[in-house]
Design a protein around this motif. Structure first.
Motif, PDB file in Angstrom:
ATOM      1  N   THR A   1      -1.683   0.123  10.438  1.00  0.00           N
ATOM      2  CA  THR A   1      -3.038  -0.350  10.149  1.00  0.00           C
ATOM      3  C   THR A   1      -3.614   0.395   8.951  1.00  0.00           C
ATOM      4  OG1 THR A   1      -3.386  -0.838  12.493  1.00  0.00           O
ATOM      5  CG2 THR A   1      -5.349  -0.634  11.106  1.00  0.00           C
ATOM      6  N   ALA A   2      -4.167  -0.370   7.994  1.00  0.00           N
ATOM      7  CA  ALA A   2      -4.796   0.242   6.819  1.00  0.00           C
ATOM      8  C   ALA A   2      -6.199   0.721   7.178  1.00  0.00           C
ATOM      9  CB  ALA A   2      -4.858  -0.774   5.677  1.00  0.00           C
ATOM     10  N   GLN A   3      -6.650   1.758   6.481  1.00  0.00           N
ATOM     11  CA  GLN A   3      -7.960   2.349   6.748  1.00  0.00           C
ATOM     12  C   GLN A   3      -8.986   1.871   5.722  1.00  0.00           C
ATOM     13  OE1 GLN A   3      -8.280   4.345   9.564  1.00  0.00           O
ATOM     14  NE2 GLN A   3      -6.179   3.607   9.813  1.00  0.00           N
ATOM     15  N   PHE A   4     -10.098   1.311   6.211  1.00  0.00           N
ATOM     16  CA  PHE A   4     -11.173   0.837   5.336  1.00  0.00           C
ATOM     17  C   PHE A   4     -11.757   2.016   4.556  1.00  0.00           C
ATOM     18  CE2 PHE A   4     -15.544  -0.100   4.287  1.00  0.00           C
ATOM     19  CZ  PHE A   4     -15.561  -1.453   3.958  1.00  0.00           C
ATOM     20  N   ARG A   5     -11.881   1.850   3.227  1.00  0.00           N
ATOM     21  CA  ARG A   5     -12.507   2.869   2.398  1.00  0.00           C
ATOM     22  C   ARG A   5     -13.861   2.395   1.866  1.00  0.00           C
ATOM     23  NH1 ARG A   5     -10.033   5.899   4.821  1.00  0.00           N
ATOM     24  NH2 ARG A   5      -8.344   7.305   4.169  1.00  0.00           N
ATOM     25  N   ARG A   6     -13.901   1.245   1.192  1.00  0.00           N
ATOM     26  CA  ARG A   6     -15.165   0.746   0.638  1.00  0.00           C
ATOM     27  C   ARG A   6     -14.971  -0.677   0.131  1.00  0.00           C
ATOM     28  NH1 ARG A   6     -15.429   2.771  -5.576  1.00  0.00           N
ATOM     29  NH2 ARG A   6     -13.198   3.098  -5.900  1.00  0.00           N
ATOM     30  N   TRP A   7     -16.082  -1.400   0.023  1.00  0.00           N
ATOM     31  CA  TRP A   7     -16.060  -2.700  -0.631  1.00  0.00           C
ATOM     32  C   TRP A   7     -15.923  -2.484  -2.132  1.00  0.00           C
ATOM     33  CZ3 TRP A   7     -15.011  -6.384   2.504  1.00  0.00           C
ATOM     34  CH2 TRP A   7     -15.565  -6.442   3.787  1.00  0.00           C
ATOM     35  N   ARG A   8     -15.277  -3.441  -2.810  1.00  0.00           N
ATOM     36  CA  ARG A   8     -15.099  -3.362  -4.254  1.00  0.00           C
ATOM     37  C   ARG A   8     -15.707  -4.602  -4.922  1.00  0.00           C
ATOM     38  NH1 ARG A   8     -11.498   0.118  -6.687  1.00  0.00           N
ATOM     39  NH2 ARG A   8     -12.589  -0.718  -8.502  1.00  0.00           N
ATOM     40  N   PRO A   9     -17.042  -4.666  -5.058  1.00  0.00           N
ATOM     41  CA  PRO A   9     -17.672  -5.821  -5.698  1.00  0.00           C
ATOM     42  C   PRO A   9     -17.335  -5.935  -7.179  1.00  0.00           C
ATOM     43  CG  PRO A   9     -19.293  -4.093  -5.311  1.00  0.00           C
ATOM     44  CD  PRO A   9     -18.039  -3.665  -4.613  1.00  0.00           C
ATOM     45  N   ASP A  10     -16.791  -4.862  -7.744  1.00  0.00           N
ATOM     46  CA  ASP A  10     -16.428  -4.872  -9.166  1.00  0.00           C
ATOM     47  C   ASP A  10     -15.053  -5.477  -9.420  1.00  0.00           C
ATOM     48  OD1 ASP A  10     -15.539  -2.608  -7.671  1.00  0.00           O
ATOM     49  OD2 ASP A  10     -14.857  -1.672  -9.535  1.00  0.00           O
ATOM     50  N   ARG A  11     -14.309  -5.792  -8.353  1.00  0.00           N
ATOM     51  CA  ARG A  11     -12.969  -6.349  -8.512  1.00  0.00           C
ATOM     52  C   ARG A  11     -12.970  -7.832  -8.171  1.00  0.00           C
ATOM     53  NH1 ARG A  11      -8.421  -2.938  -8.479  1.00  0.00           N
ATOM     54  NH2 ARG A  11      -7.317  -4.889  -8.825  1.00  0.00           N
ATOM     55  N   THR A  12     -12.214  -8.615  -8.931  1.00  0.00           N
ATOM     56  CA  THR A  12     -12.046 -10.029  -8.605  1.00  0.00           C
ATOM     57  C   THR A  12     -10.862 -10.182  -7.661  1.00  0.00           C
ATOM     58  OG1 THR A  12     -10.540 -10.437 -10.453  1.00  0.00           O
ATOM     59  CG2 THR A  12     -12.924 -10.710 -10.868  1.00  0.00           C
ATOM     60  N   PRO A  13     -10.887 -11.162  -6.755  1.00  0.00           N
ATOM     61  CA  PRO A  13      -9.752 -11.347  -5.852  1.00  0.00           C
ATOM     62  C   PRO A  13      -8.431 -11.531  -6.594  1.00  0.00           C
ATOM     63  CG  PRO A  13     -11.622 -12.660  -5.142  1.00  0.00           C
ATOM     64  CD  PRO A  13     -11.987 -12.103  -6.478  1.00  0.00           C
ATOM     65  N   GLU A  14      -8.472 -12.264  -7.722  1.00  0.00           N
ATOM     66  CA  GLU A  14      -7.244 -12.555  -8.460  1.00  0.00           C
ATOM     67  C   GLU A  14      -6.580 -11.291  -9.018  1.00  0.00           C
ATOM     68  OE1 GLU A  14      -9.749 -15.915  -7.960  1.00  0.00           O
ATOM     69  OE2 GLU A  14     -10.183 -14.018  -8.991  1.00  0.00           O
ATOM     70  N   SER A  15      -7.372 -10.211  -9.145  1.00  0.00           N
ATOM     71  CA  SER A  15      -6.808  -8.964  -9.667  1.00  0.00           C
ATOM     72  C   SER A  15      -6.096  -8.147  -8.593  1.00  0.00           C
ATOM     73  CB  SER A  15      -7.905  -8.116 -10.305  1.00  0.00           C
ATOM     74  OG  SER A  15      -8.819  -7.632  -9.317  1.00  0.00           O
ATOM     75  N   CYS A  16      -6.185  -8.590  -7.342  1.00  0.00           N
ATOM     76  CA  CYS A  16      -5.563  -7.865  -6.227  1.00  0.00           C
ATOM     77  C   CYS A  16      -4.128  -8.347  -6.052  1.00  0.00           C
ATOM     78  CB  CYS A  16      -6.361  -8.067  -4.943  1.00  0.00           C
ATOM     79  SG  CYS A  16      -8.054  -7.466  -5.043  1.00  0.00           S
ATOM     80  N   THR A  17      -3.227  -7.754  -6.798  1.00  0.00           N
ATOM     81  CA  THR A  17      -1.832  -8.183  -6.808  1.00  0.00           C
ATOM     82  C   THR A  17      -0.917  -7.056  -6.345  1.00  0.00           C
ATOM     83  OG1 THR A  17      -1.433  -7.454  -9.082  1.00  0.00           O
ATOM     84  CG2 THR A  17      -2.362  -9.681  -8.773  1.00  0.00           C
ATOM     85  N   TYR A  18       0.335  -7.411  -6.111  1.00  0.00           N
ATOM     86  CA  TYR A  18       1.334  -6.413  -5.713  1.00  0.00           C
ATOM     87  C   TYR A  18       1.600  -5.398  -6.817  1.00  0.00           C
ATOM     88  CZ  TYR A  18       2.685  -8.921  -1.441  1.00  0.00           C
ATOM     89  OH  TYR A  18       2.690  -9.499  -0.200  1.00  0.00           O
ATOM     90  N   ASP A  19       1.275  -5.744  -8.058  1.00  0.00           N
ATOM     91  CA  ASP A  19       1.569  -4.858  -9.182  1.00  0.00           C
ATOM     92  C   ASP A  19       0.869  -3.512  -9.068  1.00  0.00           C
ATOM     93  OD1 ASP A  19       3.155  -6.793 -10.275  1.00  0.00           O
ATOM     94  OD2 ASP A  19       1.642  -7.523 -11.689  1.00  0.00           O
ATOM     95  N   GLN A  20      -0.255  -3.451  -8.333  1.00  0.00           N
ATOM     96  CA  GLN A  20      -1.010  -2.203  -8.241  1.00  0.00           C
ATOM     97  C   GLN A  20      -0.359  -1.180  -7.326  1.00  0.00           C
ATOM     98  OE1 GLN A  20      -4.661  -2.410  -5.678  1.00  0.00           O
ATOM     99  NE2 GLN A  20      -4.017  -4.530  -5.405  1.00  0.00           N
ATOM    100  N   LEU A  21       0.624  -1.599  -6.527  1.00  0.00           N
ATOM    101  CA  LEU A  21       1.170  -0.726  -5.498  1.00  0.00           C
ATOM    102  C   LEU A  21       2.126   0.298  -6.091  1.00  0.00           C
ATOM    103  CD1 LEU A  21       1.877  -3.326  -2.684  1.00  0.00           C
ATOM    104  CD2 LEU A  21      -0.205  -2.020  -3.120  1.00  0.00           C
ATOM    105  N   ASP A  22       2.027   1.501  -5.587  1.00  0.00           N
ATOM    106  CA  ASP A  22       2.885   2.598  -5.995  1.00  0.00           C
ATOM    107  C   ASP A  22       4.108   2.616  -5.094  1.00  0.00           C
ATOM    108  OD1 ASP A  22       3.919   4.955  -6.989  1.00  0.00           O
ATOM    109  OD2 ASP A  22       2.662   6.220  -5.721  1.00  0.00           O
ATOM    110  N   LEU A  23       5.268   2.305  -5.658  1.00  0.00           N
ATOM    111  CA  LEU A  23       6.484   2.247  -4.862  1.00  0.00           C
ATOM    112  C   LEU A  23       7.291   3.532  -5.034  1.00  0.00           C
ATOM    113  CD1 LEU A  23       7.588  -1.427  -5.597  1.00  0.00           C
ATOM    114  CD2 LEU A  23       6.289  -0.557  -3.648  1.00  0.00           C
ATOM    115  N   PRO A  24       7.821   4.107  -3.939  1.00  0.00           N
ATOM    116  CA  PRO A  24       8.583   5.353  -4.045  1.00  0.00           C
ATOM    117  C   PRO A  24       9.940   5.132  -4.702  1.00  0.00           C
ATOM    118  CG  PRO A  24       8.698   4.487  -1.813  1.00  0.00           C
ATOM    119  CD  PRO A  24       7.718   3.624  -2.555  1.00  0.00           C
TER     120      PRO A  24
END
Length: 367
Positions: A333-356
């Motif tokens: 389960t992921a932990q809620f941190r904060r709402w991000r009104p400054d981000r668009t939904p389309e910008s929420c992609t897999y590319d942001q993830l840090d892979l080991p």
């Protein structure tokens, strides 16, 4: 063919008999410094299991003290081949895909259909990684210090083979910190520290664990109601792939009760009454043979559990903290941190993830 019946707890002449609740760990932020009494192990990402063997009688006890026997028949046979004739061993059931752990495939093994269980046992056989010894022969070792139990475990697994493996251990905190970073690439999710002089204490959080934590910005595309009533139980999270498809990647669910009620009002402007307009509308057509985990999927752990969801327009973005990815989903389960009104939904992609960086499981188990 009907689902197999849960086996009853067998009568065993072992000095420690089932059920036994496993000893647990308390979460801390950083790898603890060596104080002269700590031993460090990788934290395996699988199903916790205490194995009881008394000759031909084998019992695979889960964390909730219910048997795993019906789901992992290949491990029952492996225990008979590779463990001492009379012993009780604590460890983790894992499933590997090449040189990494595959928790998603492991979850597929919890299936109600006996035919499916047999098929998966052959196609995706599980392994058992041992990390503690509670009893051997007529000796109850639960009050012995962990350092002694570890030494006896090494002896007990001298004849083990391909499916029963021994976890590595180090007393060096610098090496442990290296393991914490390196081993994640093989699918391990952190580190466990144990005092060398501590006895085995069932159901007590007397060990320490350190897990990886990262953050990601995700789209909120729905929620499930809490079991207590019409308040938010969990937020359903999504990420877009390169083709613009929104994938369900996990949930955020840890909220105080007051906050759950507040979220209902915050989410009202985004409610969808027409599910056909939702990117996950096709996921309502599913049954017990569905293999992809979906927002409304049948629970493999509890077939009566209602996992239906309330769809939302995918316009809200939330920042969540998570430990690691499992395939294309957030593990745990992921932990809620904060709402991000400054981000668009389309910008929420897999590319942001840090892979080991990748790491080899065989290299870990050879240590």
């Amino acid at each position: 063919m009907p689902a197999p019946q849960e086996p009853t707890i067998p009568e065993m002449s072992l000095p420690v008999v089932p059920p036994v609740a496993p000893m647990l760990a308390k979460a801390i932020k950083n790898v603890p410094a060596q104080d002269g009494g700590l031993l460090y192990e990788p934290k395996w990402d699988g199903f916790r299991c205490i194995v009881f063997r008394d000759g031909d009688e084998v019992y695979l006890g889960s964390r909730n003290e219910r048997p795993f026997n019906r789901y992992f028949p290949e491990l029952v046979e492996a225990v008979k081949r590779e463990l001492p004739e009379r012993c009780v061993v604590d460890g983790e059931i894992v499933l590997r895909k090449g040189q990494i752990l595959d928790f998603d495939a492991l979850q597929q093994r919890i299936h109600p259909a006996a035919s499916r269980v047999r098929l998966l046992a052959e196609a995706t056989p599980a392994s058992f990684v041992a990390f503690d010894l509670l009893a051997i022969g007529d000796e109850n070792l639960m009050q012995a210090p962990f350092a002694e139990r570890r030494a006896r475990l090494v002896e007990a697994l001298a004849g083990a083979g391909a499916q029963i493996r021994l976890t590595p251990v180090t007393a060096n905190d610098e090496r442990a910190a290296e393991w914490f970073e390196m081993f994640e690439g093989a699918g391990l999710d952190g580190l466990v520290a144990k005092r060398s002089d501590q006895p085995y204490e069932p159901d007590k959080r007397t060990m320490l664990k350190v897990k990886h934590e990262r953050t990601a910005d995700c789209v909120v595309a729905g929620y499930r109601e809490h079991k207590s009533g019409p308040i938010v139980g969990s937020l359903l999270l999504g990420l877009y792939d390169a083709a613009g498809v929104l994938h369900h990647v996990g949930v955020s669910a840890s909220f105080p009760m007051k906050r759950r009620a507040e979220l209902i009002d915050e989410l009202k402007p985004y409610l969808l009454t027409d599910l056909s307009a939702h990117p996950w509308s096709s996921w309502t057509a599913q049954d017990e043979n569905t293999t992809q985990r979906m927002p409304g999927a049948i629970s493999r752990w509890n077939a009566t559990k209602d996992l239906s969801f309330i769809p939302l327009e995918p316009r809200l973005v939330v920042e969540v903290a998570y430990g690691q990815m499992e395939g294309n989903r957030i593990r745990h389960t992921a932990q809620f941190r904060r709402w991000r009104p400054d981000r668009t939904p389309e910008s929420c992609t897999y590319d942001q993830l840090d892979l080991p960086v990748g790491y080899n499981l065989d290299d870990i188990l050879a240590r």
